[in-house]
Design a protein around this motif. Structure first.
Motif, PDB file in Angstrom:
ATOM      1  N   ALA A 135       0.836  -1.205   0.000  1.00 61.30           N
ATOM      2  CA  ALA A 135       0.000   0.000   0.000  1.00 61.30           C
ATOM      3  C   ALA A 135       0.871   1.256   0.000  1.00 61.30           C
ATOM      4  O   ALA A 135       0.575   2.234  -0.708  1.00 61.30           O
ATOM      5  CB  ALA A 135      -0.926  -0.001   1.209  1.00 61.30           C
ATOM      6  N   VAL A 136       1.945   1.225   0.776  1.00 57.30           N
ATOM      7  CA  VAL A 136       2.862   2.369   0.813  1.00 57.30           C
ATOM      8  C   VAL A 136       3.566   2.520  -0.524  1.00 57.30           C
ATOM      9  O   VAL A 136       3.737   3.638  -1.034  1.00 57.30           O
ATOM     10  CB  VAL A 136       3.898   2.192   1.954  1.00 57.30           C
ATOM     11  CG1 VAL A 136       4.977   3.269   1.870  1.00 57.30           C
ATOM     12  CG2 VAL A 136       3.207   2.240   3.302  1.00 57.30           C
ATOM     13  N   VAL A 137       3.971   1.410  -1.131  1.00 55.45           N
ATOM     14  CA  VAL A 137       4.620   1.452  -2.439  1.00 55.45           C
ATOM     15  C   VAL A 137       3.673   2.040  -3.481  1.00 55.45           C
ATOM     16  O   VAL A 137       4.074   2.886  -4.294  1.00 55.45           O
ATOM     17  CB  VAL A 137       5.079   0.037  -2.865  1.00 55.45           C
ATOM     18  CG1 VAL A 137       5.554   0.052  -4.318  1.00 55.45           C
ATOM     19  CG2 VAL A 137       6.177  -0.464  -1.951  1.00 55.45           C
ATOM     20  N   GLU A 138       2.420   1.602  -3.468  1.00 58.51           N
ATOM     21  CA  GLU A 138       1.445   2.096  -4.442  1.00 58.51           C
ATOM     22  C   GLU A 138       1.216   3.596  -4.271  1.00 58.51           C
ATOM     23  O   GLU A 138       1.183   4.347  -5.257  1.00 58.51           O
ATOM     24  CB  GLU A 138       0.127   1.345  -4.286  1.00 58.51           C
ATOM     25  CG  GLU A 138      -0.940   1.777  -5.278  1.00 58.51           C
ATOM     26  CD  GLU A 138      -2.249   1.036  -5.083  1.00 58.51           C
ATOM     27  OE1 GLU A 138      -3.222   1.350  -5.793  1.00 58.51           O
ATOM     28  OE2 GLU A 138      -2.313   0.142  -4.209  1.00 58.51           O
ATOM     29  N   LEU A 139       1.057   4.040  -3.021  1.00 63.28           N
ATOM     30  CA  LEU A 139       0.836   5.455  -2.757  1.00 63.28           C
ATOM     31  C   LEU A 139       2.044   6.287  -3.156  1.00 63.28           C
ATOM     32  O   LEU A 139       1.906   7.353  -3.779  1.00 63.28           O
ATOM     33  CB  LEU A 139       0.513   5.663  -1.272  1.00 63.28           C
ATOM     34  CG  LEU A 139       0.196   7.095  -0.824  1.00 63.28           C
ATOM     35  CD1 LEU A 139      -1.060   7.599  -1.536  1.00 63.28           C
ATOM     36  CD2 LEU A 139       0.015   7.157   0.687  1.00 63.28           C
ATOM     37  N   SER A 140       3.234   5.807  -2.824  1.00 67.08           N
ATOM     38  CA  SER A 140       4.466   6.525  -3.164  1.00 67.08           C
ATOM     39  C   SER A 140       4.648   6.607  -4.673  1.00 67.08           C
ATOM     40  O   SER A 140       5.031   7.658  -5.200  1.00 67.08           O
ATOM     41  CB  SER A 140       5.672   5.824  -2.530  1.00 67.08           C
ATOM     42  OG  SER A 140       5.590   5.819  -1.125  1.00 67.08           O
ATOM     43  N   THR A 141       4.367   5.510  -5.359  1.00 71.51           N
ATOM     44  CA  THR A 141       4.518   5.486  -6.814  1.00 71.51           C
ATOM     45  C   THR A 141       3.557   6.450  -7.477  1.00 71.51           C
ATOM     46  O   THR A 141       3.939   7.180  -8.407  1.00 71.51           O
ATOM     47  CB  THR A 141       4.284   4.067  -7.351  1.00 71.51           C
ATOM     48  OG1 THR A 141       5.173   3.159  -6.694  1.00 71.51           O
ATOM     49  CG2 THR A 141       4.511   4.011  -8.856  1.00 71.51           C
ATOM     50  N   ARG A 142       2.308   6.470  -7.017  1.00 74.92           N
ATOM     51  CA  ARG A 142       1.321   7.373  -7.603  1.00 74.92           C
ATOM     52  C   ARG A 142       1.731   8.831  -7.408  1.00 74.92           C
ATOM     53  O   ARG A 142       1.645   9.635  -8.337  1.00 74.92           O
ATOM     54  CB  ARG A 142      -0.052   7.136  -6.988  1.00 74.92           C
ATOM     55  CG  ARG A 142      -1.164   7.979  -7.637  1.00 74.92           C
ATOM     56  CD  ARG A 142      -2.514   7.780  -6.987  1.00 74.92           C
ATOM     57  NE  ARG A 142      -2.917   6.380  -6.998  1.00 74.92           N
ATOM     58  CZ  ARG A 142      -3.138   5.665  -5.903  1.00 74.92           C
ATOM     59  NH1 ARG A 142      -2.959   6.208  -4.698  1.00 74.92           N
ATOM     60  NH2 ARG A 142      -3.521   4.410  -5.984  1.00 74.92           N
ATOM     61  N   TYR A 143       2.179   9.153  -6.207  1.00 73.32           N
ATOM     62  CA  TYR A 143       2.602  10.536  -5.960  1.00 73.32           C
ATOM     63  C   TYR A 143       3.830  10.876  -6.793  1.00 73.32           C
ATOM     64  O   TYR A 143       3.890  11.942  -7.423  1.00 73.32           O
ATOM     65  CB  TYR A 143       2.909  10.752  -4.481  1.00 73.32           C
ATOM     66  CG  TYR A 143       3.391  12.160  -4.197  1.00 73.32           C
ATOM     67  CD1 TYR A 143       2.477  13.170  -3.924  1.00 73.32           C
ATOM     68  CD2 TYR A 143       4.748  12.487  -4.245  1.00 73.32           C
ATOM     69  CE1 TYR A 143       2.900  14.470  -3.696  1.00 73.32           C
ATOM     70  CE2 TYR A 143       5.176  13.780  -4.036  1.00 73.32           C
ATOM     71  CZ  TYR A 143       4.245  14.765  -3.745  1.00 73.32           C
ATOM     72  OH  TYR A 143       4.682  16.061  -3.548  1.00 73.32           O
ATOM     73  N   HIS A 144       4.811   9.995  -6.813  1.00 71.59           N
ATOM     74  CA  HIS A 144       6.084  10.266  -7.480  1.00 71.59           C
ATOM     75  C   HIS A 144       5.914  10.444  -8.984  1.00 71.59           C
ATOM     76  O   HIS A 144       6.539  11.332  -9.584  1.00 71.59           O
ATOM     77  CB  HIS A 144       7.061   9.117  -7.210  1.00 71.59           C
ATOM     78  CG  HIS A 144       8.446   9.361  -7.723  1.00 71.59           C
ATOM     79  ND1 HIS A 144       9.351  10.156  -7.070  1.00 71.59           N
ATOM     80  CD2 HIS A 144       9.082   8.917  -8.843  1.00 71.59           C
ATOM     81  CE1 HIS A 144      10.482  10.195  -7.751  1.00 71.59           C
ATOM     82  NE2 HIS A 144      10.345   9.457  -8.842  1.00 71.59           N
ATOM     83  N   THR A 145       5.081   9.619  -9.597  1.00 71.72           N
ATOM     84  CA  THR A 145       4.939   9.660 -11.055  1.00 71.72           C
ATOM     85  C   THR A 145       3.891  10.651 -11.528  1.00 71.72           C
ATOM     86  O   THR A 145       3.920  11.054 -12.697  1.00 71.72           O
ATOM     87  CB  THR A 145       4.587   8.263 -11.592  1.00 71.72           C
ATOM     88  OG1 THR A 145       3.375   7.802 -10.962  1.00 71.72           O
ATOM     89  CG2 THR A 145       5.709   7.279 -11.307  1.00 71.72           C
ATOM     90  N   ASP A 146       2.976  11.034 -10.652  1.00 71.15           N
ATOM     91  CA  ASP A 146       1.903  11.938 -11.074  1.00 71.15           C
ATOM     92  C   ASP A 146       2.019  13.306 -10.415  1.00 71.15           C
ATOM     93  O   ASP A 146       2.557  14.230 -10.980  1.00 71.15           O
ATOM     94  CB  ASP A 146       0.534  11.319 -10.772  1.00 71.15           C
ATOM     95  CG  ASP A 146       0.271  10.081 -11.615  1.00 71.15           C
ATOM     96  OD1 ASP A 146       0.796  10.023 -12.741  1.00 71.15           O
ATOM     97  OD2 ASP A 146      -0.449   9.186 -11.151  1.00 71.15           O
ATOM     98  N   TYR A 147       1.524  13.423  -9.202  1.00 71.29           N
ATOM     99  CA  TYR A 147       1.412  14.721  -8.540  1.00 71.29           C
ATOM    100  C   TYR A 147       2.758  15.364  -8.254  1.00 71.29           C
ATOM    101  O   TYR A 147       2.951  16.562  -8.490  1.00 71.29           O
ATOM    102  CB  TYR A 147       0.618  14.582  -7.231  1.00 71.29           C
ATOM    103  CG  TYR A 147      -0.618  13.738  -7.358  1.00 71.29           C
ATOM    104  CD1 TYR A 147      -1.696  14.150  -8.139  1.00 71.29           C
ATOM    105  CD2 TYR A 147      -0.708  12.505  -6.708  1.00 71.29           C
ATOM    106  CE1 TYR A 147      -2.830  13.357  -8.258  1.00 71.29           C
ATOM    107  CE2 TYR A 147      -1.839  11.709  -6.825  1.00 71.29           C
ATOM    108  CZ  TYR A 147      -2.898  12.140  -7.599  1.00 71.29           C
ATOM    109  OH  TYR A 147      -4.010  11.359  -7.735  1.00 71.29           O
ATOM    110  N   GLY A 148       3.685  14.587  -7.740  1.00 69.08           N
ATOM    111  CA  GLY A 148       4.946  15.155  -7.281  1.00 69.08           C
ATOM    112  C   GLY A 148       5.748  15.833  -8.360  1.00 69.08           C
ATOM    113  O   GLY A 148       6.260  16.941  -8.172  1.00 69.08           O
TER     114      GLY A 148
END
Length: 221
Positions: A135-148
């Motif tokens: 779950a942490v990996v999924e959340l981090s990946t979404r933020y890193h590749t999209d919003y961040g």
């Protein structure tokens, strides 16, 4: 009578320009993908080391590189916007400039931090993914590749617009002091320390930060 004052010490200037090289490189390698991802990771580790260095240098660096000189309280910002500049408001970072620096540092730290926990489920994964839940990996990946990444690019764009605004509307160059270190001021100001000893100290700090990042990078092996 104008006064020439050393505002930005050499370590701060090198940090700034190294970051200016790394960020476009990260954007390019992320979009190219494939074998370029190896360079994306290398550049990401460089940025992480630079961020750690800047956090330390914000307390140990030259006078105007220290966070204590960033006068960006709500009251100071409002006064600055009204044109009621206090003494020294434009010596280092202006109140708005200080806010922008904190915002960009925070965004970059978050971006490289989430990159350590990201996984594209193809060939690239951060070194810390094995230590956290999916779950942490999924959340981090979404933020890193999209919003961040868009947040970082937006803040960089604002930074460039601010440079243009000062150059064309206020007839002040922000680039030259960040190249040579000195600033021409209408009144005297305390200079930043920028001697051989402080530069050697900065090199030692950077070496320690790079060692920490090297250790982190090996945790996924």
């Amino acid at each position: 009578m104008n006064h020439t004052v050393r505002i930005w010490d050499l370590p701060t200037r090198l940090f700034h320009w190294a970051l200016a090289v790394c960020i476009p490189g990260l954007v390019i390698t992320a979009n190219v993908g494939g074998d370029a991802m190896a360079w994306h990771f290398r550049l990401g580790y460089c940025v992480l080391a630079l961020m750690l260095f800047r956090l330390v240098w914000g307390f140990a660096g030259g006078r105007w590189s220290r966070f204590s000189s960033f006068a960006c309280s709500p009251t100071r910002v409002v006064r600055y916007l009204k044109g009621q500049n206090g003494e020294g408001a434009d010596v280092g970072h202006s109140p708005l400039g200080a806010l922008a620096v904190f915002a960009l540092l925070g965004a970059l730290i978050t971006q490289v931090g989430t990159g350590l926990f990201s996984d594209d489920e193809i060939a690239a994964s951060g070194p810390l993914t094995r230590w956290v839940s999916s779950a942490v990996v999924e959340l981090s990946t979404r933020y890193h590749t999209d919003y961040g990444q868009y947040l970082v690019l937006g803040l960089v764009g604002l930074h460039l617009l601010a440079i243009a605004f000062y150059a064309f509307w206020r007839q002040q160059t922000l680039v030259r002091p960040m190249v040579g270190g000195d600033k021409t001021l209408p009144s005297p100001a305390q200079p930043s320390r920028d001697d051989a000893a402080s530069r050697a100290g900065a090199a030692a700090v950077l070496a320690m930060c790079a060692t920490v990042v090297w250790w982190i990078s090996g945790l996924g092996a």
